[in-house]
Scaffold this active site. Sequence first.
Site, mmCIF file in Angstrom:
data_model
loop_
_atom_site.group_PDB
_atom_site.id
_atom_site.type_symbol
_atom_site.label_atom_id
_atom_site.label_comp_id
_atom_site.label_asym_id
_atom_site.label_seq_id
_atom_site.Cartn_x
_atom_site.Cartn_y
_atom_site.Cartn_z
ATOM 1 N N THR A 12 -3.398 -14.490 13.647
ATOM 2 C CA THR A 12 -2.356 -13.481 13.415
ATOM 3 C C THR A 12 -2.723 -12.220 14.189
ATOM 4 O O THR A 12 -3.893 -11.974 14.473
ATOM 5 C CB THR A 12 -2.264 -13.130 11.920
ATOM 6 O OG1 THR A 12 -3.522 -12.589 11.514
ATOM 7 C CG2 THR A 12 -1.974 -14.364 11.092
ATOM 8 N N LYS A 43 6.556 0.170 -5.370
ATOM 9 C CA LYS A 43 6.263 -0.537 -6.617
ATOM 10 C C LYS A 43 6.214 0.494 -7.729
ATOM 11 O O LYS A 43 5.257 1.258 -7.839
ATOM 12 C CB LYS A 43 4.916 -1.266 -6.527
ATOM 13 C CG LYS A 43 4.886 -2.433 -5.549
ATOM 14 C CD LYS A 43 4.208 -2.092 -4.236
ATOM 15 C CE LYS A 43 4.280 -3.243 -3.233
ATOM 16 N NZ LYS A 43 3.947 -2.780 -1.854
ATOM 17 N N TRP A 86 10.130 -3.435 -8.166
ATOM 18 C CA TRP A 86 10.162 -3.099 -6.756
ATOM 19 C C TRP A 86 11.447 -2.352 -6.403
ATOM 20 O O TRP A 86 12.519 -2.685 -6.900
ATOM 21 C CB TRP A 86 10.129 -4.372 -5.906
ATOM 22 C CG TRP A 86 8.780 -5.014 -5.840
ATOM 23 C CD1 TRP A 86 7.567 -4.412 -5.990
ATOM 24 C CD2 TRP A 86 8.515 -6.393 -5.593
ATOM 25 N NE1 TRP A 86 6.558 -5.331 -5.850
ATOM 26 C CE2 TRP A 86 7.100 -6.550 -5.610
ATOM 27 C CE3 TRP A 86 9.310 -7.506 -5.351
ATOM 28 C CZ2 TRP A 86 6.496 -7.779 -5.394
ATOM 29 C CZ3 TRP A 86 8.702 -8.726 -5.131
ATOM 30 C CH2 TRP A 86 7.305 -8.868 -5.152
ATOM 31 N N GLU A 124 1.927 -18.212 10.254
ATOM 32 C CA GLU A 124 1.411 -19.052 9.160
ATOM 33 C C GLU A 124 2.327 -20.224 8.821
ATOM 34 O O GLU A 124 1.968 -21.075 8.015
ATOM 35 C CB GLU A 124 1.228 -18.186 7.900
ATOM 36 C CG GLU A 124 0.063 -17.214 7.952
ATOM 37 C CD GLU A 124 0.437 -15.858 8.553
ATOM 38 O OE1 GLU A 124 1.461 -15.775 9.255
ATOM 39 O OE2 GLU A 124 -0.303 -14.903 8.313
#
Lengths: 554, 554
Positions: A195, A451, A456, A341
Amino acid sequence: MPYELIEGLPSTHGDHYPLNTTTLIRHAARTYPEQEVVYRTGGGDWDRYTYADCFDRVKRAAKVLRELGVGPGDVVGILDWNSKRHFELYWAIPGLAAVMLQMNLRLAPTDLGYVTSHSGASTVLVDESLLSVAEELAPHAPGVRTWVVMSDRPLSEIETSLPNVMHFEDLMQTAHADIDLPLIEESSAYSACYTSGTTGKPKGVYYSHRGIYLHAMAQAATLSMDIEDAVMLITPMFHGQSWGLPQSAVFSAAKIVLPGRYAASETSVLVETMVAERVTVANGAPAIFQPMLDHIATMDDKPDFHRLRLLSGATEPALAMMRGFAELTGARVVHAYGATETTPFVAVNRSKPVLDSCLTDAERWDLMRSQGLPVCGVDIRLVDAQGNDLPHDGVAQGEVLVRGPWIIERYHNIADDADRFLDGWWRSGDMGRIDGNGYLKLTDRIKDVIKSGGEWISSIDMENAIVSHPEVVEAAVIAVPHPQWQERPLALVVTRDGQEIPTSVIHRLLADSFAKWQLPDDIVYVDRLPRTSVGKLDKKALRAQYAGSAQLLS
Amino acid sequence: MPYELIEGLPSTHGDHYPLNTTTLIRHAARTYPEQEVVYRTGGGDWDRYTYADCFDRVKRAAKVLRELGVGPGDVVGILDWNSKRHFELYWAIPGLAAVMLQMNLRLAPTDLGYVTSHSGASTVLVDESLLSVAEELAPHAPGVRTWVVMSDRPLSEIETSLPNVMHFEDLMQTAHADIDLPLIEESSAYSACYTSGTTGKPKGVYYSHRGIYLHAMAQAATLSMDIEDAVMLITPMFHGQSWGLPQSAVFSAAKIVLPGRYAASETSVLVETMVAERVTVANGAPAIFQPMLDHIATMDDKPDFHRLRLLSGATEPALAMMRGFAELTGARVVHAYGATETTPFVAVNRSKPVLDSCLTDAERWDLMRSQGLPVCGVDIRLVDAQGNDLPHDGVAQGEVLVRGPWIIERYHNIADDADRFLDGWWRSGDMGRIDGNGYLKLTDRIKDVIKSGGEWISSIDMENAIVSHPEVVEAAVIAVPHPQWQERPLALVVTRDGQEIPTSVIHRLLADSFAKWQLPDDIVYVDRLPRTSVGKLDKKALRAQYAGSAQLLS
């Protein structure tokens, strides 16, 4: 294994005829020996050869590598553009049960050195045009013992400070194709990609033969690719294996078009080649497609691209660009969703017949910009801050979790990746909604979400609502730490004339989409917002700057 | 495992997120909840429901089965036509890690009893219209403890001699869909199908979840199926899972059309439904398609089937039928090759762009009758009588061997299957050629081939050559045992006027295609050739009759 599996009766299919990438290229070369691979050489010319010739060179390359001592489990790096030799190595290295390390030539030498060393690569093949990258890398990659240069020119004409460099084509000349590529345990790594690592060190994703094979089939089926397609690989093969398109194209026995190295000024070359080779599938980020469209707009004879699907990822394509391609050329921009991923295909946009009659033109275009429908084989979940499942009702927003045969279950050799997984599901870090028709729409990055009180609040939704005020030029909503609520939203706003807008007016703009407790407690007016080098809002800098402001606000 | 597998580096995809058929139906129901399943009821009416409703019933059916005591590894039999409930059970039974036994309702009660007992099935679900089959079967299947009748009528109106029959819809009424179908070890058996067993007892093929899943993806990709397709399952779902089309159709989220029970006289119903539901894919043997074409020939308004692919298997389609469909309706007859042991997709015919310019019309039609190109994922080999590989040159003929993830590696619970396998490859028993373009053409069954002096002589090629003589009506070439050469060919010939043809004339006809040692030593003239009940040459009877003739001939 994070799953509990129930065992049934043994089947007579046996346990495990393995899914190997060699099967794909061997099948293509045997059954469609005449199919073409078109490529651009280092000199900028175009040339072509057949699948049969390509597979012959794949086998010879495997022989060369084996003679260099490469064996099962060894890691072999590649520094190259989307070239013919890169394409051959895509099959030759994994064909030996070795691991192809995808080396992102745009990384800093220290980062690329970290990746090379972490992977344990001891052999690296490098295109002549990238020798300077390799030379800068070498001090940071002491484990590399063998450097092989790939060039059409003889070794005697190549200057490099790399030690003991070998010449790929010299080795190929004496290698025979009489090698039986082995059957490989399918969970073995096919290739490795790290990554980009915006936070912390790059993390290694090691794709399995099985994952790559299944991804290729799913992608080919989802995009309805077949032998009459011509697939141009624009997305780099050195990161996320060009989104898996090399393998799905070979599964489909499509014509392959490899543009090699091309400069930003060569957009016209790409467009001309797409016309000449009748390209039907190409991949890239919107930043690649937009200059193409700009070029096409200047052409007297617009190309007929009605069969072309432009597979677009990374960021949402602009509506004007999607419409522009459709109107000027007939090409469809197909927005897809995934990550390093996830190999990467997770979702891909396509219209559903059932919606044809019930959407307005504007609604249809808006839907086409969403991340689309999950690909069969991948499970997608939305969860709230506590990890509870959220409904797929087009309203509830949560983190997108993914699992499936081509989704990672861990990172390579790092200890602290537990926060990236939940019960065997990979946490994408993306926040989104899924509507009743199955369409996924990303709304934010979790790291940019506020948060607050265990819930959220989407920063992007709030920004869009604030920007809808005619006096607002731009807005950023960030999280600031708060002693009682963990985080609270803070809105930073730039207005046309620098004048402040009454808070009650801003709150009214937000009232439709946000609960009262979600509204920002205060709004800060600024002259401009900081941006990163690629033009994105630099929320990291803003969060650092305003980290202490919650005390003031509360 | 008959393969030696090389292990590489472990991947981060993990070992084994399993390939389960539940993934296919759950994905389809979640992402395409609106898609339709159209079915014919027992009363002969057509009705429809959605994927979402279907999956709801699948889960309720799984709940019903679990409450009946069905668990992982248990075998559950189905006696039904291509019905809605049959389709639901395709997912419900394997969804519990139980095995769905495909019960061929055309088998004799003793054979079906053998199959049922050999599989260990203790539960059988039977459509009301097939109660008489179940009643005849029951004495031969003493292991079955639970019989469940499927009908739209209440149990009180159903008469049967089966003991303690339960009623499927009664059980469904009280079952809830709140069941989490488990993740299943993918090599577990999904379903069982027994070969028809022309020689000896039926042999069990137990398909794995993995094999079915991969087959579905490969078939969907090969046939380019997608959500805009409508797939009519004509091939019985009780043998070879209707060639895997139910699963590939669901993978593609295509519309499903289930014709239920239809009589030979109802060909017009099939054609009308194909028109009404805009069917684009249907499967069947030429014996199914020919009456359809005959019916279409009588229609004033010919249906527009230009999107329709008629997937044809079992025997080679007649050229006149293929041309007839193309000319009258635009439909393509797509010849495919496979067997119960191969799930069944091994090869499928399709034209290659490269051949467009170099074949005559007659050559192209001839090629379309061949078994076609291997499906990606399946390896095909040709071997001679000694098991040596033969070239794919369009000339060499050998036995077709197959291996791959959806090809069996053994039969279920029988001791003596070694002669059906070679180094992990399944011996198809078919003799054929593969040409340089990859096309497979079957030429004979190995059991009908003459094995002479360690080589093979194709009986069908020889028959075709002899029949080319204008006076010959039909011919059969059979093997007769020979003390020195193992076998020798014997030609049995029927002539128009009963007159014999000089052997030298016959030999001249054969000289082009056969070596001298392959020519029949003698030719026997007969009045007629024996045929089986389905009209095929009865070579078994001929071999028995002429077994002693080699001594006479030598």
